[in-house]
Design a protein around this motif. Structure first.
Motif, PDB file in Angstrom:
ATOM      1  N   LYS A   1      -3.240  -0.599  21.298  1.00  6.82           N
ATOM      2  CA  LYS A   1      -2.370   0.515  20.863  1.00  6.82           C
ATOM      3  C   LYS A   1      -2.143   1.465  22.039  1.00  6.82           C
ATOM      4  CE  LYS A   1      -2.472  -0.039  16.262  1.00  6.82           C
ATOM      5  NZ  LYS A   1      -2.539  -1.478  16.429  1.00  6.82           N
TER       6      LYS A   1
ATOM      7  N   TYR B   1      -5.633  -6.279   4.763  1.00 10.16           N
ATOM      8  CA  TYR B   1      -5.096  -4.917   4.902  1.00 10.16           C
ATOM      9  C   TYR B   1      -3.653  -4.973   5.348  1.00 10.16           C
ATOM     10  CZ  TYR B   1      -5.643  -5.088  10.052  1.00 10.16           C
ATOM     11  OH  TYR B   1      -5.561  -5.404  11.384  1.00 10.16           O
TER      12      TYR B   1
ATOM     13  N   VAL C   1     -14.954   7.940   6.512  1.00  7.91           N
ATOM     14  CA  VAL C   1     -13.957   8.256   5.482  1.00  7.91           C
ATOM     15  C   VAL C   1     -13.241   6.987   5.030  1.00  7.91           C
ATOM     16  CG1 VAL C   1     -13.523  10.641   6.172  1.00  7.91           C
ATOM     17  CG2 VAL C   1     -12.238   8.797   7.262  1.00  7.91           C
TER      18      VAL C   1
ATOM     19  N   ARG D   1      -7.877  -3.456  16.176  1.00  2.00           N
ATOM     20  CA  ARG D   1      -7.884  -4.916  16.364  1.00  2.00           C
ATOM     21  C   ARG D   1      -6.914  -5.309  17.472  1.00  2.00           C
ATOM     22  NH1 ARG D   1      -7.518  -9.690  12.043  1.00  2.00           N
ATOM     23  NH2 ARG D   1      -5.311  -9.170  11.960  1.00  2.00           N
ATOM     24  N   SER D   2      -5.694  -4.749  17.395  1.00  2.00           N
ATOM     25  CA  SER D   2      -4.701  -5.056  18.434  1.00  2.00           C
ATOM     26  C   SER D   2      -4.497  -3.812  19.307  1.00  2.00           C
ATOM     27  CB  SER D   2      -3.381  -5.477  17.781  1.00  2.00           C
ATOM     28  OG  SER D   2      -2.936  -4.463  16.902  1.00  2.00           O
TER      29      SER D   2
ATOM     30  N   ASP E   1     -17.934  10.402   3.086  1.00  2.00           N
ATOM     31  CA  ASP E   1     -17.045  10.537   1.922  1.00  2.00           C
ATOM     32  C   ASP E   1     -17.056   9.261   1.076  1.00  2.00           C
ATOM     33  OD1 ASP E   1     -14.972  12.071   0.493  1.00  2.00           O
ATOM     34  OD2 ASP E   1     -13.619  10.480   1.156  1.00  2.00           O
TER      35      ASP E   1
ATOM     36  N   GLU F   1     -13.707  -9.140   7.680  1.00  2.00           N
ATOM     37  CA  GLU F   1     -14.153  -8.956   9.073  1.00  2.00           C
ATOM     38  C   GLU F   1     -14.902  -7.649   9.292  1.00  2.00           C
ATOM     39  OE1 GLU F   1     -11.348  -9.292  12.269  1.00  2.00           O
ATOM     40  OE2 GLU F   1     -10.657 -11.228  11.540  1.00  2.00           O
TER      41      GLU F   1
ATOM     42  N   LEU G   1      -7.048   2.486  14.005  1.00  2.00           N
ATOM     43  CA  LEU G   1      -5.931   3.346  14.439  1.00  2.00           C
ATOM     44  C   LEU G   1      -4.675   2.995  13.646  1.00  2.00           C
ATOM     45  CD1 LEU G   1      -6.657   3.154  18.278  1.00  2.00           C
ATOM     46  CD2 LEU G   1      -7.130   5.091  16.743  1.00  2.00           C
ATOM     47  N   GLY G   2      -4.831   2.896  12.318  1.00  7.13           N
ATOM     48  CA  GLY G   2      -3.683   2.597  11.463  1.00  7.13           C
ATOM     49  C   GLY G   2      -2.949   3.882  11.111  1.00  7.13           C
ATOM     50  N   GLU G   3      -2.256   3.858   9.978  1.00 10.19           N
ATOM     51  CA  GLU G   3      -1.458   5.035   9.598  1.00 10.19           C
ATOM     52  C   GLU G   3      -2.302   6.285   9.520  1.00 10.19           C
ATOM     53  OE1 GLU G   3       1.667   3.029   6.599  1.00 10.19           O
ATOM     54  OE2 GLU G   3       1.420   5.196   6.498  1.00 10.19           O
ATOM     55  N   LEU G   4      -3.457   6.184   8.889  1.00 14.10           N
ATOM     56  CA  LEU G   4      -4.312   7.365   8.733  1.00 14.10           C
ATOM     57  C   LEU G   4      -5.138   7.594   9.989  1.00 14.10           C
ATOM     58  CD1 LEU G   4      -5.534   6.843   5.037  1.00 14.10           C
ATOM     59  CD2 LEU G   4      -3.492   8.004   5.864  1.00 14.10           C
TER      60      LEU G   4
ATOM     61  N   SER H   1      -8.765  12.014   1.180  1.00 12.80           N
ATOM     62  CA  SER H   1      -7.315  12.092   1.031  1.00 12.80           C
ATOM     63  C   SER H   1      -6.893  11.417  -0.262  1.00 12.80           C
ATOM     64  CB  SER H   1      -6.633  11.418   2.215  1.00 12.80           C
ATOM     65  OG  SER H   1      -5.243  11.588   2.108  1.00 12.80           O
TER      66      SER H   1
ATOM     67  N   ARG I   1       0.861  -1.182   0.000  1.00 18.03           N
ATOM     68  CA  ARG I   1       0.000   0.000   0.000  1.00 18.03           C
ATOM     69  C   ARG I   1       0.895   1.228   0.000  1.00 18.03           C
ATOM     70  NH1 ARG I   1      -2.037   1.733   5.719  1.00 18.03           N
ATOM     71  NH2 ARG I   1      -1.751   3.713   4.670  1.00 18.03           N
TER      72      ARG I   1
ATOM     73  N   TRP J   1     -10.340   2.730  18.699  1.00 14.96           N
ATOM     74  CA  TRP J   1     -10.589   1.283  18.738  1.00 14.96           C
ATOM     75  C   TRP J   1      -9.881   0.630  17.549  1.00 14.96           C
ATOM     76  CZ3 TRP J   1     -13.413  -2.161  15.509  1.00 14.96           C
ATOM     77  CH2 TRP J   1     -13.673  -3.414  16.082  1.00 14.96           C
TER      78      TRP J   1
HETATM   79  P1  NDP Z   1      -4.230   0.748   8.151  1.00 11.42           P
HETATM   80  O1  NDP Z   1      -4.270  -0.508   7.369  1.00 11.42           O
HETATM   81  O2  NDP Z   1      -2.909   1.392   8.413  1.00 11.42           O
HETATM   82  O3  NDP Z   1      -4.910   0.518   9.573  1.00 11.42           O
HETATM   83  C1  NDP Z   1      -6.136  -0.113   9.721  1.00 11.42           C
HETATM   84  C2  NDP Z   1      -6.609   0.018  11.159  1.00 11.42           C
HETATM   85  O4  NDP Z   1      -7.878  -0.636  11.283  1.00 11.42           O
HETATM   86  C3  NDP Z   1      -5.658  -0.653  12.147  1.00 11.42           C
HETATM   87  O5  NDP Z   1      -5.617   0.061  13.350  1.00 11.42           O
HETATM   88  C4  NDP Z   1      -6.328  -2.018  12.357  1.00 11.42           C
HETATM   89  O6  NDP Z   1      -6.047  -2.616  13.600  1.00 11.42           O
HETATM   90  C5  NDP Z   1      -7.781  -1.643  12.300  1.00 11.42           C
HETATM   91  N1  NDP Z   1      -8.577  -2.820  11.967  1.00 11.42           N
HETATM   92  C6  NDP Z   1      -8.537  -3.567  10.843  1.00 11.42           C
HETATM   93  N2  NDP Z   1      -9.400  -4.594  10.930  1.00 11.42           N
HETATM   94  C7  NDP Z   1     -10.007  -4.482  12.129  1.00 11.42           C
HETATM   95  C8  NDP Z   1     -10.981  -5.239  12.807  1.00 11.42           C
HETATM   96  N3  NDP Z   1     -11.521  -6.343  12.261  1.00 11.42           N
HETATM   97  N4  NDP Z   1     -11.360  -4.845  14.025  1.00 11.42           N
HETATM   98  C9  NDP Z   1     -10.811  -3.751  14.608  1.00 11.42           C
HETATM   99  N5  NDP Z   1      -9.871  -2.980  14.023  1.00 11.42           N
HETATM  100  C10 NDP Z   1      -9.475  -3.348  12.794  1.00 11.42           C
HETATM  101  O7  NDP Z   1      -5.212   1.772   7.435  1.00 11.42           O
HETATM  102  P2  NDP Z   1      -5.101   3.362   7.294  1.00 11.42           P
HETATM  103  O8  NDP Z   1      -5.263   3.984   8.625  1.00 11.42           O
HETATM  104  O9  NDP Z   1      -3.920   3.739   6.514  1.00 11.42           O
HETATM  105  O10 NDP Z   1      -6.386   3.653   6.366  1.00 11.42           O
HETATM  106  C11 NDP Z   1      -7.688   3.272   6.773  1.00 11.42           C
HETATM  107  C12 NDP Z   1      -8.610   3.214   5.593  1.00 11.42           C
HETATM  108  O11 NDP Z   1      -8.909   4.519   5.107  1.00 11.42           O
HETATM  109  C13 NDP Z   1      -8.064   2.527   4.344  1.00 11.42           C
HETATM  110  O12 NDP Z   1      -8.133   1.119   4.454  1.00 11.42           O
HETATM  111  C14 NDP Z   1      -9.004   3.034   3.263  1.00 11.42           C
HETATM  112  O13 NDP Z   1     -10.108   2.183   3.144  1.00 11.42           O
HETATM  113  C15 NDP Z   1      -9.450   4.381   3.805  1.00 11.42           C
HETATM  114  N6  NDP Z   1      -8.985   5.493   2.967  1.00 11.42           N
HETATM  115  C16 NDP Z   1      -9.927   6.386   2.498  1.00 11.42           C
HETATM  116  C17 NDP Z   1      -9.544   7.463   1.751  1.00 11.42           C
HETATM  117  C18 NDP Z   1     -10.543   8.470   1.313  1.00 11.42           C
HETATM  118  O14 NDP Z   1     -10.200   9.361   0.541  1.00 11.42           O
HETATM  119  N7  NDP Z   1     -11.778   8.407   1.771  1.00 11.42           N
HETATM  120  C19 NDP Z   1      -8.136   7.692   1.376  1.00 11.42           C
HETATM  121  C20 NDP Z   1      -7.231   6.714   1.927  1.00 11.42           C
HETATM  122  C21 NDP Z   1      -7.662   5.653   2.686  1.00 11.42           C
HETATM  123  P3  NDP Z   1      -4.547  -3.060  13.982  1.00 11.42           P
HETATM  124  O15 NDP Z   1      -3.796  -1.766  14.178  1.00 11.42           O
HETATM  125  O16 NDP Z   1      -4.706  -3.798  15.227  1.00 11.42           O
HETATM  126  O17 NDP Z   1      -4.024  -3.850  12.826  1.00 11.42           O
END
Ligand code: NDP
Length: 314
Positions: free
Chosen positions: A172, A314, A227, A169-170, A253, A205, A146-149, A280, A91, A167
């Motif tokens: 933080k 992801y 978003v 999955r793992s 969005d 999931e 709570l991923g990168e974005l 974004s 990604r 909130w």
């Molecule tokens: P990341 O892949 O970096 O992080 C995903 C987060 O979601 C992590 O904290 C992960 O948990 C959590 N997660 C995933 N699955 C589950 C679950 N089953 N239960 C609980 N938590 C879960 O994603 P980003 O933050 O970079 O981006 C998020 C999303 O934003 C992208 O996937 C995309 O769909 C969307 N996006 C939208 C845009 C727009 O213009 N509207 C532009 C760019 C992105 P853990 O940390 O534990 O792994």
């Protein structure tokens, strides 16, 4: 064939302009040949694909692909395909994309926290509608994912003084954000979100995770911001909650079907702000640095950074 001076990156996107990406990649990696798919003379030289929603069968033309780079952060459209090559998928990880997303989320949260939709409606009716502002510290904002974005957005909201909870999955640890994790914590998390911001990736999931039952766990009159991806929420249930005002306002969005069909009842709800999936975007000059690093890693036989776990989605 030497892998260091004659390999090619093929580009495909119907929404991103090629030239800025070619120029940014040429600066970051002068010895990489960057081409649009229709300009590739020797498909066997293509080792990297930088793509956003390429047509079905796209990858079959390039037998030596060693890396598929998703031109964005959300990889659901790629991981759902049945024609991916047997190569790592990455990604984009782009600090400016995270900043742009955090800016959009901050705008949406502030708009709801400061009751702007109430004033927009009142203005259309020529009505002076005073609502006493609440301090940010009193307003509970939840960020799902709570991923990168998501983490960048949560920090930005916390910087404004809101009572932020997150909130994922793992578990933080994020300064200024009360974090919880896992399905067992979801109901309590939702119950504490006056403003909910959905930033989860779309995976097997998370599809439909925000069902009617879970939306009903939000406090009465909550605000809803999505978003991430439309199918994470049951859109019909969201429309119902917005119509009954149990969710009082939403900023959306992303949608189950994009572009949002003319027939969607969302268009006609005066408590919904609709933007056309642009919270974004990936920015060539900053994203090229990460792409270049991954090309160098593949050339030297190392695994790429920011690889997607295809099974997890992801
Ligand atoms: P990341 O892949 O970096 O992080 C995903 C987060 O979601 C992590 O904290 C992960 O948990 C959590 N997660 C995933 N699955 C589950 C679950 N089953 N239960 C609980 N938590 C879960 O994603 P980003 O933050 O970079 O981006 C998020 C999303 O934003 C992208 O996937 C995309 O769909 C969307 N996006 C939208 C845009 C727009 O213009 N509207 C532009 C760019 C992105 P853990 O940390 O534990 O792994």
């Amino acid at each position: 064939m030497s892998r260091t001076d004659s390999d090619t990156l093929v580009f495909h996107s119907a929404v991103d302009v090629f030239e800025p990406w070619r120029a940014a990649l040429a600066t970051a990696l002068p010895n990489l040949d960057v081409r649009r798919a229709d300009d590739v003379a020797d498909p066997a030289s293509v080792r990297y694909a930088l793509v956003w929603n390429p047509p079905q069968g796209f990858f079959a033309r390039f037998p030596n692909l060693a890396l598929v780079i998703n031109l964005g952060a959300g990889v659901d459209a790629l991981t759902a395909r049945d024609d991916l090559p047997d190569a790592p998928v990455t990604r984009l990880s782009d600090p400016l994309m995270a900043r742009m997303m955090a800016g959009y989320v901050l705008f949406a949260v502030l708009r709801h926290a400061r009751d702007i939709p109430v004033f927009e409606r009142a203005q259309r009716e020529g009505r002076w509608a005073y609502v006493h502002p609440r301090a940010a510290e009193e307003i509970r904002v939840g960020v799902m994912g709570l991923g990168e974005l998501g983490a960048a957005a949560a920090k930005e909201i916390a910087r404004q003084g809101f009572d932020v909870r997150g909130w994922s999955r793992s578990p933080k640890t994020i300064e200024g954000v009360a974090c919880s994790a896992g399905m067992a914590a979801l109901s309590a998390f939702l119950g504490g979100c006056e403003i909910l911001v959905v930033m989860l990736p779309l995976t097997p999931e998370t599809r439909g995770l925000l069902s009617a039952e879970r939306l009903a766990l939000l406090p009465e009159g909550a605000k809803f911001v999505n978003v991430s991806r439309g199918p994470v929420v049951d859109e019909a249930a969201l429309v119902d909650a917005l119509t009954r005002r149990s969710i009082s306002d939403a900023t959306l969005d992303v949608f189950e079907t994009e572009p949002l069909p003319e027939t969607s009842p969302l268009w006609r709800l005066d408590n919904v702000l609709i933007t056309p999936h642009l919270a974004s975007i990936a920015l060539p000059t900053s994203a090229a640095t990460q792409i270049a690093e991954n090309v160098r890693r593949i050339r030297s036989g190392q695994p790429p950074l920011h690889a997607v776990d295809r099974r997890r989605g992801y």
